[in-house]
Enzyme design. Structure first.
Site, PDB file in Angstrom:
ATOM      1  CG  PHE A  79      -7.627 -15.720 -75.173  1.00  0.00           C
ATOM      2  CD1 PHE A  79      -7.685 -16.296 -73.989  1.00  0.00           C
ATOM      3  CD2 PHE A  79      -8.660 -15.645 -75.952  1.00  0.00           C
ATOM      4  CE1 PHE A  79      -9.116 -16.399 -73.402  1.00  0.00           C
ATOM      5  CE2 PHE A  79      -9.976 -15.534 -75.369  1.00  0.00           C
ATOM      6  CZ  PHE A  79     -10.196 -16.042 -74.190  1.00  0.00           C
TER       7      PHE A  79
ATOM      8  CG  ASN B 128     -12.778 -17.391 -67.231  1.00  0.00           C
ATOM      9  OD1 ASN B 128     -11.711 -17.245 -66.968  1.00  0.00           O
ATOM     10  ND2 ASN B 128     -12.842 -17.567 -68.701  1.00  0.00           N
TER      11      ASN B 128
ATOM     12  CE  LYS C   7     -13.391 -21.364 -67.293  1.00  0.00           C
ATOM     13  NZ  LYS C   7     -11.858 -21.905 -67.334  1.00  0.00           N
TER      14      LYS C   7
ATOM     15  CB  SER D  78     -11.133 -14.647 -71.143  1.00  0.00           C
ATOM     16  OG  SER D  78      -9.966 -13.705 -70.825  1.00  0.00           O
TER      17      SER D  78
ATOM     18  CB  THR E 261      -8.353 -19.898 -74.233  1.00  0.00           C
ATOM     19  OG1 THR E 261      -9.337 -20.066 -73.237  1.00  0.00           O
ATOM     20  CG2 THR E 261      -9.249 -19.410 -75.375  1.00  0.00           C
TER      21      THR E 261
ATOM     22  CB  THR F 169      -5.319 -20.325 -58.412  1.00  0.00           C
ATOM     23  OG1 THR F 169      -5.717 -19.692 -59.550  1.00  0.00           O
ATOM     24  CG2 THR F 169      -4.630 -19.382 -57.289  1.00  0.00           C
TER      25      THR F 169
ATOM     26  N   GLY G 245      -8.673 -18.095 -57.568  1.00  0.00           N
ATOM     27  CA  GLY G 245      -8.210 -18.577 -56.265  1.00  0.00           C
ATOM     28  C   GLY G 245      -9.307 -18.228 -55.544  1.00  0.00           C
TER      29      GLY G 245
ATOM     30  CB  ALA H 151      -8.618 -23.680 -70.131  1.00  0.00           C
ATOM     31  N   GLY H 152      -5.827 -22.655 -69.329  1.00  0.00           N
ATOM     32  CA  GLY H 152      -5.103 -21.549 -68.675  1.00  0.00           C
ATOM     33  C   GLY H 152      -3.653 -21.852 -68.763  1.00  0.00           C
TER      34      GLY H 152
ATOM     35  CG  ASN I 213      -7.348 -11.121 -69.029  1.00  0.00           C
ATOM     36  OD1 ASN I 213      -7.658  -9.874 -68.409  1.00  0.00           O
ATOM     37  ND2 ASN I 213      -7.474 -12.127 -68.443  1.00  0.00           N
ATOM     38  CB  THR I 214     -10.448 -11.282 -75.544  1.00  0.00           C
ATOM     39  OG1 THR I 214      -9.218 -11.992 -75.319  1.00  0.00           O
ATOM     40  CG2 THR I 214     -10.812 -11.009 -76.881  1.00  0.00           C
TER      41      THR I 214
ATOM     42  CG  ASN J 205      -4.897 -14.433 -66.218  1.00  0.00           C
ATOM     43  OD1 ASN J 205      -5.148 -14.205 -67.394  1.00  0.00           O
ATOM     44  ND2 ASN J 205      -6.019 -14.927 -65.740  1.00  0.00           N
TER      45      ASN J 205
END
Length: 350
Positions: free
Chosen positions: A120, A248, A219, A181, A91, A313, A262, A67-68, A183-184, A116
């Protein structure tokens, strides 16, 4: 050739701009029936020795796209035509959201890594559902990854996930609850078992009620303490989940704010996989993601107990034929080891 193009051209452009251009090109490919079928015939895994069955779903090969990349379920058939055994979209969130401010995607070329902090960004579950209802011209396995809408408070997270699940579970070959994730804000707090149990229970009720019973996975992050990995594994068994995706992106790095994916993630991702396999055996399907670069990495994850493997990646640095090349090399390896099927390799070193 791709390495030359990447080093001389692509890396000079903004990473997100290249990503959007690639998604648009693959979405166009998905709308060209003859071309996508020709590419699928040439590049997709067709060797019977590569076939894998997980949670009742048949996969033509073990390597899929994480995903992503296809955030809005816009180009899954185009991706499958290039050789991936499955595509995980998202997502996706219950409500459309723009994500975090730009710039939010960064290449670390010497490390063969990416950071990143997308947040989302997507057009919402309902918009993706409309795309997923379209008839498929290729036999592609599509997983759907769902997350929490940013503006929804933690106390209302379960209802938010359930809204997405009701839209998307009937259209997915499998469904993934993403609580990992970075990032949220507050999302990773949901990995605490006390919060995760009611969330997964509610989403599982939705997944179980679909006409075909949609398999459900969770996940997890690589940054969990080992005892928390064990606790989530035990919870997944308790609730009757179908699998766990590990892992993740990681926040343990010294670069830009965001999740690192990566090569630097390779060791920890493999470590978490081995811990999960030791905890659950073959009672759950384990999907390994993080730091997968070549056929050696995929093979190692299979030996360690993964039934499926995902990359993203590695594809960025490996080029458009990356997945097809890996599947061909895996087929050669299966025969070199005297195996009839790649499934015979799963868990051999666990």
């Amino acid at each position: 050739m791709y390495r030359l193009v990447f080093s001389q051209v692509l890396r000079r452009f903004d990473a997100e701009a290249v990503h959007q251009l690639t998604v648009s090109a693959l979405a166009l490919l998905a709308r060209l029936p003859l071309l996508k079928r020709l590419l699928h015939r040439a590049l997709a895994p067709h060797d019977p020795a590569l076939r894998v069955t997980a949670f009742g779903v048949h996969f033509p090969g073990p390597l899929g796209l994480a995903a992503g990349f296809d955030k809005d379920a816009a180009c899954a058939e185009g991706i499958a035509a290039l050789g991936f055994g499955h595509v995980e979209v998202g997502t996706l969130t219950a409500h459309a959201q723009p994500g975090n401010p730009r710039p939010r995607l960064f290449r670390l070329v010497p490390e063969r890594a990416v950071i990143n902090r997308m947040g989302f960004n997507n057009a919402g579950a309902a918009a993706a559902a409309r795309r997923l209802r379209r008839p498929r011209g290729l036999p592609v396995v599509v997983g759907v990854n769902i997350g929490k809408t940013k503006v929804v408070p933690e106390a209302e997270a379960t209802a938010d996930y359930v809204t997405s699940a009701k839209e998307l579970a009937p259209l997915a070959d499998y469904l993934v609850v993403n609580v990992s994730s970075p990032n949220t804000p507050g999302l990773r707090n949901l990995q605490a078992v006390s919060l995760l149990r009611p969330l997964l229970t509610a989403v599982k009720e939705v997944a179980d009620s679909t006409p075909r019973r949609t398999p459900l996975l969770v996940k997890i992050a690589p940054d969990l303490a080992d005892e928390d990995v064990d606790a989530i594994a035990d919870l997944a068994l308790e609730l009757g989940l179908d699998g766990i995706i590990a892992t993740n992106t990681t926040i343990r790095h010294g670069g830009e704010t965001g999740g690192l994916s990566g090569r630097p993630l390779k060791a920890r991702s493999l470590e978490v996989l081995r811990r999960l396999r030791a905890r659950v055996g073959d009672r759950l399907t384990l999907v390994s993601a993080g730091g997968v670069e070549d056929a050696d990495d995929v093979w190692e994850r299979l030996l360690a107990g993964a039934t499926l493997v995902q990359g993203y990646t590695g594809w960025i640095y490996g080029g458009p034929l990356w997945a097809s090349r890996i599947h061909r090399r895996l087929a050669t390896r299966v025969r070199r080891h005297g195996l009839k099927s790649i499934t015979e390799a799963i868990g051999r070193t666990a």
